[in-house]
Scaffold this active site. Sequence first.
Site, PDB file in Angstrom:
ATOM      1  N   THR A  54      53.572  24.982  30.684  1.00 37.62           N
ATOM      2  CA  THR A  54      53.237  24.926  32.107  1.00 37.62           C
ATOM      3  C   THR A  54      53.585  26.233  32.797  1.00 37.62           C
ATOM      4  OG1 THR A  54      53.605  22.541  32.124  1.00 37.62           O
ATOM      5  CG2 THR A  54      53.646  23.657  34.251  1.00 37.62           C
ATOM      6  N   TYR A 117      43.273  14.779  32.322  1.00 41.29           N
ATOM      7  CA  TYR A 117      42.136  14.473  33.191  1.00 41.29           C
ATOM      8  C   TYR A 117      41.536  13.109  32.852  1.00 41.29           C
ATOM      9  CZ  TYR A 117      38.094  14.717  36.189  1.00 41.29           C
ATOM     10  OH  TYR A 117      37.163  14.430  37.148  1.00 41.29           O
ATOM     11  N   TYR A 143      53.988  17.149  23.600  1.00 39.53           N
ATOM     12  CA  TYR A 143      54.447  17.520  24.942  1.00 39.53           C
ATOM     13  C   TYR A 143      54.053  16.376  25.859  1.00 39.53           C
ATOM     14  CZ  TYR A 143      54.858  20.540  29.161  1.00 39.53           C
ATOM     15  OH  TYR A 143      55.183  21.089  30.383  1.00 39.53           O
TER      16      TYR A 143
END
Length: 300
Positions: A54, A117, A143
């Site tokens: 990230t 998504y 993750y």
Amino acid sequence: MSSDDSTDPLSLGGVISPTITAFHDDESVDYETTAAHARFVLDRGVDGVFPLGTNGEFALLDAAERAGVVESVVDEVGGEVPVIAGVGAESTYHTVRNAERAADAGADGVVVVTPYYYPLDDEGALSHYRRVADAIDLPIYAYHIPSRTGNGLSSETLAEMADIDAVAGMKDSSKDVPWLGRAIAANPDLAVLTGADSLQFVGRVLGGVGGVSAVSNALPELVVDLHETYEAGDLDRARDLQDTLYEVRAAFEAGPYLAGVKGALSLRGFDAGPLRSPLRRMTDEGEAALESELQELGVL
């Protein structure tokens, strides 16, 4: 669980920095400074680096840029500490391609975020990780960050994932302490890394092997101190360091999303350039406030 209990071929543990991607002023990738940041954290005691997480703005980079980031970091610190490269994408197809490119670039392992998504069921998640495992000969670290992906992993799915030979561990950023505790207890072969700065102490108490810390990108000494103090058995001081880590993280979060790390790096004399739009750096006033807070906490 200690790292000795897991079957992780890289023996990951301690402090892993999810290193930043540096950009030039025009937002093109600055590979030299990206590599220099991996050196910055390594020289200050971290145990491994995780480019393209990230903090590495992975979702804002294209495939060639991602491969270039991995190659630059491997060229700089490969062979000194494990380099585990983020390869996640919305589709399994692109995740596999990213994983193959990371392997070709010399990564020691890959970090595979749950697809995001689109909603994902349990069988979809298992198929996703199995296909990555079939494509490359590197250890895989899941993750888990449902707040960003919209897709959490059930305890049952994680247990089935742990049976995939290549799946060596997991970074958990759910901030769900009961889930994390159950995951560690039920999967002793997995090297579990806590992904939240707020839970670095708790994750170790629960039996995790270490943590992935955004703060360690800018202030690695603080997080390394916490880990080493905990390992030495000085739990009172480790708790105090976690308290400081709470305050540092809060100071980072006063600015736009992800701006705190690059702002704090600038205060230390390391210029990593802008974030890639639509992300943005702190204002001059915001960075001055950050400097004041970090000085008051005694971490600059």
